[in-house]
Write a protein that holds these residues in place. Structure first.
Motif, PDB file in Angstrom:
ATOM      1  N   LEU A 192       0.864  -1.166   0.024  1.00 29.77           N
ATOM      2  CA  LEU A 192      -0.035   0.082   0.098  1.00 29.77           C
ATOM      3  C   LEU A 192       0.914   1.200   0.004  1.00 29.77           C
ATOM      4  CD1 LEU A 192      -2.468  -1.134   2.698  1.00 29.77           C
ATOM      5  CD2 LEU A 192      -3.104  -0.621   0.427  1.00 29.77           C
ATOM      6  N   GLY A 193       0.300   2.315  -0.798  1.00 34.34           N
ATOM      7  CA  GLY A 193       1.115   3.581  -0.622  1.00 34.34           C
ATOM      8  C   GLY A 193       1.043   4.551  -1.693  1.00 34.34           C
ATOM      9  N   ASP A 194       2.195   5.204  -1.699  1.00 32.31           N
ATOM     10  CA  ASP A 194       2.537   6.417  -2.788  1.00 32.31           C
ATOM     11  C   ASP A 194       3.298   6.013  -3.646  1.00 32.31           C
ATOM     12  OD1 ASP A 194       4.970   6.259  -1.323  1.00 32.31           O
ATOM     13  OD2 ASP A 194       4.395   8.000  -0.073  1.00 32.31           O
ATOM     14  N   SER A 195       4.122   7.112  -4.328  1.00 30.43           N
ATOM     15  CA  SER A 195       5.077   6.921  -5.675  1.00 30.43           C
ATOM     16  C   SER A 195       6.018   5.733  -5.154  1.00 30.43           C
ATOM     17  CB  SER A 195       5.416   8.090  -6.121  1.00 30.43           C
ATOM     18  OG  SER A 195       5.936   8.889  -4.755  1.00 30.43           O
ATOM     19  N   LEU A 196       6.470   5.613  -4.071  1.00 34.42           N
ATOM     20  CA  LEU A 196       7.397   4.755  -3.585  1.00 34.42           C
ATOM     21  C   LEU A 196       7.068   3.321  -3.798  1.00 34.42           C
ATOM     22  CD1 LEU A 196       9.205   6.382  -0.397  1.00 34.42           C
ATOM     23  CD2 LEU A 196       9.893   6.702  -2.625  1.00 34.42           C
ATOM     24  N   ARG A 256      -0.587   4.829  -5.490  1.00 36.83           N
ATOM     25  CA  ARG A 256      -0.925   6.052  -6.239  1.00 36.83           C
ATOM     26  C   ARG A 256       0.212   7.211  -6.048  1.00 36.83           C
ATOM     27  NH1 ARG A 256      -3.593  10.708  -5.874  1.00 36.83           N
ATOM     28  NH2 ARG A 256      -4.507  10.363  -3.953  1.00 36.83           N
ATOM     29  N   SER A 257       0.842   7.771  -6.997  1.00 31.90           N
ATOM     30  CA  SER A 257       1.551   8.711  -6.972  1.00 31.90           C
ATOM     31  C   SER A 257       0.799  10.090  -6.443  1.00 31.90           C
ATOM     32  CB  SER A 257       2.229   9.105  -8.408  1.00 31.90           C
ATOM     33  OG  SER A 257       3.088   8.140  -8.846  1.00 31.90           O
ATOM     34  N   GLY A 275       3.508   9.695   3.933  1.00 31.54           N
ATOM     35  CA  GLY A 275       3.929  10.488   4.493  1.00 31.54           C
ATOM     36  C   GLY A 275       4.895  11.514   3.828  1.00 31.54           C
ATOM     37  N   GLY A 276       5.463  11.008   2.823  1.00 30.73           N
ATOM     38  CA  GLY A 276       6.203  12.098   2.436  1.00 30.73           C
ATOM     39  C   GLY A 276       5.440  13.168   1.402  1.00 30.73           C
ATOM     40  N   ASN A 277       4.517  12.795   0.942  1.00 26.95           N
ATOM     41  CA  ASN A 277       3.444  13.658  -0.004  1.00 26.95           C
ATOM     42  C   ASN A 277       2.703  14.576   1.113  1.00 26.95           C
ATOM     43  OD1 ASN A 277       4.064  12.831  -2.503  1.00 26.95           O
ATOM     44  ND2 ASN A 277       3.109  11.079  -1.968  1.00 26.95           N
ATOM     45  N   ASP A 278       2.495  14.361   2.305  1.00 27.06           N
ATOM     46  CA  ASP A 278       1.861  15.166   3.486  1.00 27.06           C
ATOM     47  C   ASP A 278       2.882  16.131   3.665  1.00 27.06           C
ATOM     48  OD1 ASP A 278      -0.354  13.105   5.190  1.00 27.06           O
ATOM     49  OD2 ASP A 278       1.101  12.156   3.605  1.00 27.06           O
ATOM     50  N   LEU A 279       4.223  15.994   4.112  1.00 29.39           N
ATOM     51  CA  LEU A 279       5.250  17.118   4.245  1.00 29.39           C
ATOM     52  C   LEU A 279       5.427  17.612   3.174  1.00 29.39           C
ATOM     53  CD1 LEU A 279       7.883  15.239   6.576  1.00 29.39           C
ATOM     54  CD2 LEU A 279       6.107  16.878   7.306  1.00 29.39           C
ATOM     55  N   LEU A 280       5.724  17.255   1.859  1.00 31.72           N
ATOM     56  CA  LEU A 280       5.833  18.028   0.586  1.00 31.72           C
ATOM     57  C   LEU A 280       4.691  19.163   0.554  1.00 31.72           C
ATOM     58  CD1 LEU A 280       7.035  15.727  -1.964  1.00 31.72           C
ATOM     59  CD2 LEU A 280       8.471  17.549  -1.088  1.00 31.72           C
ATOM     60  N   MET A 316      -7.972   4.257   1.108  1.00 35.02           N
ATOM     61  CA  MET A 316      -7.847   2.918   0.368  1.00 35.02           C
ATOM     62  C   MET A 316      -8.622   1.611   0.901  1.00 35.02           C
ATOM     63  SD  MET A 316      -3.791   3.039  -1.188  1.00 35.02           S
ATOM     64  CE  MET A 316      -3.440   4.282  -2.138  1.00 35.02           C
ATOM     65  N   LEU A 317      -8.335   1.760   2.489  1.00 39.48           N
ATOM     66  CA  LEU A 317      -8.928   0.692   3.123  1.00 39.48           C
ATOM     67  C   LEU A 317     -10.550   0.591   3.308  1.00 39.48           C
ATOM     68  CD1 LEU A 317      -6.404   0.793   6.373  1.00 39.48           C
ATOM     69  CD2 LEU A 317      -6.340  -0.740   4.286  1.00 39.48           C
TER      70      LEU A 317
END
Length: 211
Positions: free
Chosen positions: A9-13, A49-50, A81-86, A60-61
């Motif tokens: 599950l997650g982001d672009s990573l 998803r990116s 978490g990375g996108n939250d901070l960006l 997503m859940l």
């Protein structure tokens, strides 16, 4: 022999942004490393998803397909978490309001907490492991960013108190090695960076799937 099921599950990573289309991201590398240790076939599924934030991963859940896969997953990895901070950094640069950073950190922690509770409260019939990751800093020369990431990472470490949850420390791996492990001028890992991510997950072990 029954296969193991792995849900990413997650982001672009998790998507694997930053490497050519047919190259492996950390998920594919992690599957290969896990097969070597567990000596089992591993079926994996990505729901990512990116640009996804911790809130998006929580949402997503709500999908019946995702919740069904969570129930049967032996291994779950989450990158968020990375996108939250960006996103918070962009607003901060426009407004100068430092409170936005602390608000986003608090919201990220709440979202992660909800994700963990949702997964642990599902009717899972077998042993499973959850692997999280802290954040690396793609902009090491910006003091505010470094401070925010360190705070986020200390928050994410708290979730290792949950049963069978461990956090991969990719912050330390990427620190000082940004040029070697990130795409040129980008914020995503390159092929070598994704392999190092997978290795960090792998080194956390597989207990209780493998004792």
């Amino acid at each position: 022999m029954y296969p193991l099921h792995y849900l990413a599950l997650g982001d672009s990573l998790t998507v694997g942004v930053g490497v050519p289309t047919f190259d492996q991201g950390f998920v594919e590398h992690y599957v290969c490393l896990s097969k070597q240790t567990l000596k089992k076939c591993i079926q994996y599924k990505k729901y990512a998803r990116s640009g996804a934030t911790t809130g998006d991963v929580l949402n997503m859940l709500n999908s019946p397909i995702v919740t069904e896969y969570v129930k049967y997953a032996d291994v779950i990895t989450i990158t968020a978490g990375g996108n939250d901070l960006l996103n918070a950094a962009k607003i901060f640069m426009q407004t100068g309001n430092e409170k936005i950073i602390s608000n986003v950190l608090e919201q990220s922690q709440n979202n992660y907490s909800s994700i963990m509770k949702r997964i642990h409260h599902m009717d899972k019939q077998k042993d499973f492991i959850i692997r999280l990751t802290n954040l690396y800093n793609p902009f090491p020369n910006i003091p505010m960013g470094e401070e925010g990431i360190k705070t986020f990472n200390s928050l994410i470490d708290n979730f290792s108190q949950y049963k069978n949850v461990k956090v991969a420390d990719i912050y330390s791996i990427f620190k000082g090695n940004e040029k070697a492990l990130l795409t040129r001028g980008g914020i995503h890992p390159n092929s070598r960076g994704y392999y190092q991510m997978a290795l960090a997950f792998h080194k956390l072990g597989y207990f209780p799937l493998a004792r």
